[in-house]
Design an enzyme around this catalytic site. Structure first.
Site, mmCIF file in Angstrom:
data_model
loop_
_atom_site.group_PDB
_atom_site.id
_atom_site.type_symbol
_atom_site.label_atom_id
_atom_site.label_comp_id
_atom_site.label_asym_id
_atom_site.label_seq_id
_atom_site.Cartn_x
_atom_site.Cartn_y
_atom_site.Cartn_z
ATOM 1 N N GLY A 1 -12.501 -2.686 -8.850
ATOM 2 C CA GLY A 1 -11.321 -1.923 -8.476
ATOM 3 C C GLY A 1 -10.201 -2.880 -8.138
ATOM 4 O O GLY A 1 -10.453 -4.001 -7.670
ATOM 5 N N GLN B 1 -2.270 -5.239 -4.529
ATOM 6 C CA GLN B 1 -3.003 -6.507 -4.567
ATOM 7 C C GLN B 1 -2.422 -7.487 -5.585
ATOM 8 O O GLN B 1 -2.766 -8.668 -5.570
ATOM 9 C CB GLN B 1 -4.482 -6.265 -4.905
ATOM 10 C CG GLN B 1 -5.223 -5.501 -3.824
ATOM 11 C CD GLN B 1 -6.675 -5.304 -4.216
ATOM 12 O OE1 GLN B 1 -7.013 -4.336 -4.903
ATOM 13 N NE2 GLN B 1 -7.531 -6.216 -3.813
ATOM 14 N N CYS C 1 -13.755 -7.636 -1.214
ATOM 15 C CA CYS C 1 -12.421 -7.293 -1.712
ATOM 16 C C CYS C 1 -11.790 -8.544 -2.320
ATOM 17 O O CYS C 1 -11.871 -9.627 -1.737
ATOM 18 C CB CYS C 1 -11.568 -6.791 -0.541
ATOM 19 S SG CYS C 1 -9.881 -6.376 -0.998
ATOM 20 N N LEU C 2 -11.164 -8.374 -3.469
ATOM 21 C CA LEU C 2 -10.530 -9.519 -4.132
ATOM 22 C C LEU C 2 -9.396 -10.110 -3.290
ATOM 23 O O LEU C 2 -9.038 -11.268 -3.474
ATOM 24 C CB LEU C 2 -10.002 -9.105 -5.512
ATOM 25 C CG LEU C 2 -11.085 -8.683 -6.520
ATOM 26 C CD1 LEU C 2 -10.445 -8.082 -7.768
ATOM 27 C CD2 LEU C 2 -11.980 -9.858 -6.891
ATOM 28 N N HIS D 1 -12.170 2.800 -1.278
ATOM 29 C CA HIS D 1 -11.708 1.448 -0.963
ATOM 30 C C HIS D 1 -10.317 1.214 -1.567
ATOM 31 O O HIS D 1 -9.410 0.711 -0.894
ATOM 32 C CB HIS D 1 -12.728 0.433 -1.509
ATOM 33 C CG HIS D 1 -12.355 -1.007 -1.314
ATOM 34 N ND1 HIS D 1 -13.106 -1.878 -0.553
ATOM 35 C CD2 HIS D 1 -11.309 -1.736 -1.793
ATOM 36 C CE1 HIS D 1 -12.516 -3.080 -0.564
ATOM 37 N NE2 HIS D 1 -11.440 -3.017 -1.319
ATOM 38 N N GLU D 2 -10.161 1.587 -2.841
ATOM 39 C CA GLU D 2 -8.879 1.310 -3.518
ATOM 40 C C GLU D 2 -7.744 2.186 -2.995
ATOM 41 O O GLU D 2 -6.618 1.712 -2.860
ATOM 42 C CB GLU D 2 -9.032 1.456 -5.036
ATOM 43 C CG GLU D 2 -9.996 0.459 -5.675
ATOM 44 C CD GLU D 2 -9.751 -0.993 -5.280
ATOM 45 O OE1 GLU D 2 -8.583 -1.385 -5.105
ATOM 46 O OE2 GLU D 2 -10.746 -1.733 -5.126
ATOM 47 N N HIS E 1 -6.155 0.818 0.046
ATOM 48 C CA HIS E 1 -5.162 -0.242 -0.167
ATOM 49 C C HIS E 1 -3.751 0.334 -0.239
ATOM 50 O O HIS E 1 -2.787 -0.321 0.157
ATOM 51 C CB HIS E 1 -5.439 -0.980 -1.486
ATOM 52 C CG HIS E 1 -6.433 -2.098 -1.362
ATOM 53 N ND1 HIS E 1 -6.201 -3.213 -0.598
ATOM 54 C CD2 HIS E 1 -7.652 -2.278 -1.923
ATOM 55 C CE1 HIS E 1 -7.246 -4.034 -0.688
ATOM 56 N NE2 HIS E 1 -8.139 -3.493 -1.489
HETATM 57 ZN ZN LIG Z 1 -9.939 -4.322 -1.904
#
Ligand SMILES: [Zn+2]
Length: 152
Positions: free
Chosen positions: A51, A56, A94-95, A136-137, A140
């Site tokens: 994701g 991000q 998470c990236l 999760h996404e 963000h």
């Molecule tokens: Zn994330």
């Protein structure tokens, strides 16, 4: 297509904490935004993610790419409209939060309404890992990171 660079904490914490703005569906007629959307998906896969949210990669817009059971899905202006009472805890990463993993409690089942990359309205239900990824996404987009929700 191009890989975009993913911003991380602590350096870009302030940006990642913003509430993202709605994505104007008229932008979908613009080829440069269509390629941006493809790049978001490509960047997610290049980074071995499941994701990636537009904030991000430095765009404060309500747009996410998710990989749900091996299938890429773009969600524009996603809204979770139903959440199961039942929740489950699992490890997340998470990236934008390098080298850190931890347990997060999420709803087991959700229904999400969104527009796809062609601007068509969609309403879908997901469970387990797919429901977790979408939660999760979408977090963000509200400036929420999984580290805010760690189970003690
Ligand atoms: Zn994330």
């Amino acid at each position: 297509m191009a890989r975009l660079s993913i911003i991380t904490i602590p350096k870009n914490e302030e940006f990642l904490r913003q509430v993202a703005k709605d994505f104007d569906l008229n932008l979908l007629n613009d080829p440069s935004w269509q390629s941006f959307i493809r790049d978001l998906t490509e960047t997610m896969y290049a980074a071995d993610g499941v994701g990636l949210a537009a904030p991000q990669i430095g765009q404060s817009l309500r747009l996410i790419a998710v990989d749900l059971e091996g299938e890429a899905q773009i969600m524009i202006n996603p809204k979770i409209t139903k959440k199961s009472w039942r929740q489950a805890t699992a490890e997340e990463g998470c990236l934008s939060v390098p080298k850190f993993y931890g347990p997060v409690k999420r709803h087991k089942k959700i229904t999400v309404e969104f527009f796809d990359a062609q601007g068509r309205p969609q309403k879908k239900s997901y469970r387990d890992i797919s429901a977790r990824i979408v939660q999760h996404e979408t977090d963000h987009l509200d400036g929420v990171l999984f580290i805010d929700k760690l189970v003690k």
